[in-house]
Design an enzyme around this catalytic site. Structure first.
Site, PDB file in Angstrom:
ATOM      1  N   ASP A 194      28.563 115.261  82.775  1.00  0.00           N
ATOM      2  CA  ASP A 194      26.943 114.980  82.229  1.00  0.00           C
ATOM      3  C   ASP A 194      26.456 114.056  83.194  1.00  0.00           C
ATOM      4  O   ASP A 194      27.236 112.586  83.553  1.00  0.00           O
ATOM      5  CB  ASP A 194      26.805 114.599  81.264  1.00  0.00           C
ATOM      6  CG  ASP A 194      25.037 114.304  80.423  1.00  0.00           C
ATOM      7  OD1 ASP A 194      24.698 115.050  81.455  1.00  0.00           O
ATOM      8  OD2 ASP A 194      24.911 113.729  79.678  1.00  0.00           O
ATOM      9  N   ASN A 221      21.357 125.664  78.959  1.00  0.00           N
ATOM     10  CA  ASN A 221      21.245 125.238  80.640  1.00  0.00           C
ATOM     11  C   ASN A 221      20.461 126.259  81.254  1.00  0.00           C
ATOM     12  O   ASN A 221      19.893 126.131  82.491  1.00  0.00           O
ATOM     13  CB  ASN A 221      22.442 124.920  81.443  1.00  0.00           C
ATOM     14  CG  ASN A 221      23.411 123.759  80.998  1.00  0.00           C
ATOM     15  OD1 ASN A 221      24.478 123.428  81.199  1.00  0.00           O
ATOM     16  ND2 ASN A 221      22.526 123.149  80.216  1.00  0.00           N
TER      17      ASN A 221
HETATM   18  C1  FPP Z   1      25.186 118.543  83.316  1.00  0.00           C
HETATM   19  O1  FPP Z   1      25.029 117.444  84.006  1.00  0.00           O
HETATM   20  C2  FPP Z   1      26.291 118.981  84.262  1.00  0.00           C
HETATM   21  C3  FPP Z   1      25.812 119.909  84.413  1.00  0.00           C
HETATM   22  C4  FPP Z   1      24.735 121.319  83.663  1.00  0.00           C
HETATM   23  C5  FPP Z   1      26.269 121.217  85.487  1.00  0.00           C
HETATM   24  C6  FPP Z   1      27.778 120.986  85.956  1.00  0.00           C
HETATM   25  C7  FPP Z   1      28.802 121.462  86.545  1.00  0.00           C
HETATM   26  C8  FPP Z   1      28.986 121.308  87.644  1.00  0.00           C
HETATM   27  C9  FPP Z   1      29.422 119.752  87.550  1.00  0.00           C
HETATM   28  C10 FPP Z   1      30.185 122.224  88.809  1.00  0.00           C
HETATM   29  C11 FPP Z   1      31.105 122.839  88.110  1.00  0.00           C
HETATM   30  C12 FPP Z   1      32.335 123.352  88.664  1.00  0.00           C
HETATM   31  C13 FPP Z   1      33.515 124.391  89.063  1.00  0.00           C
HETATM   32  C14 FPP Z   1      34.108 124.617  89.311  1.00  0.00           C
HETATM   33  C15 FPP Z   1      33.317 123.881  87.575  1.00  0.00           C
HETATM   34  P1  FPP Z   1      22.764 117.392  84.074  1.00  0.00           P
HETATM   35  O2  FPP Z   1      22.413 118.076  85.377  1.00  0.00           O
HETATM   36  O3  FPP Z   1      22.991 117.163  82.745  1.00  0.00           O
HETATM   37  O4  FPP Z   1      23.146 115.779  84.381  1.00  0.00           O
HETATM   38  P2  FPP Z   1      21.718 114.837  84.024  1.00  0.00           P
HETATM   39  O5  FPP Z   1      21.984 114.544  82.299  1.00  0.00           O
HETATM   40  O6  FPP Z   1      21.942 113.291  84.383  1.00  0.00           O
HETATM   41  O7  FPP Z   1      20.017 115.218  84.177  1.00  0.00           O
END
Ligand code: FPP
Length: 235
Positions: free
Chosen positions: A16, A64
């Protein structure tokens, strides 16, 4: 790491803070996911070096899909690109399992997922779970339907349904439950992650955003886990 430290068998990680990381740098959110994917790769290697049995990364939840199409498409193409180019599953001995409902995927991404699972299924090293279109409630409903079907087919009796049978119908079948769940970025929520499997898990929350997360942060989380006194309901 100190020799007296107990290395967990299975860690669940909620990646996150990618969006906030990008925002702080005035970059598009998908740049945060890109950096997050690099960190995912490094931390996977480190979990291997530490000798974990399983590690589960929460990459994309059933919720998501509600994000703007541009971001969802960005994450999907990043995943695809990543699985093709950067993901060095061929060099490592990991068994790769995608946890979640695959029926939402099609085309090249689905083919890649199935191909990686098939190529790595007999490996004896760490199990690397990547939760994609994963939601724990969805997983529990899925397991319930499987079990109901077995009863309907006469393969099992209602009295055969127990916790072990239920666990064996989850996407994580055959794996130890997570010793602890790690959530960076300062948020303190479980967000529909591994609800059945976390019955006795410890929770470690950290303030660092996932794209800034380092091996040293994982050491600290494992040390914190070691400081907890786990009694599993006993005294
Ligand atoms: C949450 O941060 C993250 C996600 C919803 C996506 C995570 C995906 C990756 C790291 C790519 C994964 C790749 C592989 C190959 C497994 P957020 O966007 O909710 O962050 P925020 O809370 O700061 O908005």
């Amino acid at each position: 790491m100190d020799n007296n430290i107990v290395i967990p068998k299975h860690i669940g990680i909620i990646m996150d803070g990618n969006g906030r990381w990008a925002k702080k740098r005035l970059l598009p959110r998908n740049m945060g996911h890109k950096k997050g994917a690099e960190v995912f790769q490094d931390i996977t290697r480190y979990c291997n070096e530490l000798g974990l049995e399983s590690v589960t990364f929460y990459a994309f939840s059933t919720e998501n899909w509600k994000r703007p199409a541009e971001e969802v498409n960005g994450i999907m193409s990043l995943l695809k690109e990543y699985l093709i180019k950067a993901f060095d599953y061929e060099k490592e001995n990991n068994r790769v399992v995608f946890l979640g409902d695959k029926s939402a995927f099609s085309g090249e991404l689905l083919e890649l997922m199935l191909d990686i699972e098939e190529k790595t299924k007999d490996r004896t090293g760490m199990t690397l779970n990547i939760a994609l279109n994963y939601g724990a409630r969805n997983e529990i409903v899925h397991a319930t339907k499987n079990i109901a079907q077995m009863v309907k087919n006469g393969e099992i009796d209602i009295d055969d349904i127990n916790e072990e049978l239920f666990s064996n119908n989850l996407y994580t079948k055959g794996q130890p439950d997570p010793d602890f769940i790690l959530r960076p970025s300062g948020e303190k929520r479980i967000s529909n992650f591994l609800l059945w499997q976390i019955a006795y898990s410890e929770f470690v929350y950290m303030d660092v955003l996932w794209p800034d997360f380092t091996r040293k942060d994982l050491d600290e989380a494992i040390m914190e886990f070691n400081r907890r006194n786990r009694r599993f309901g006993g005294v």
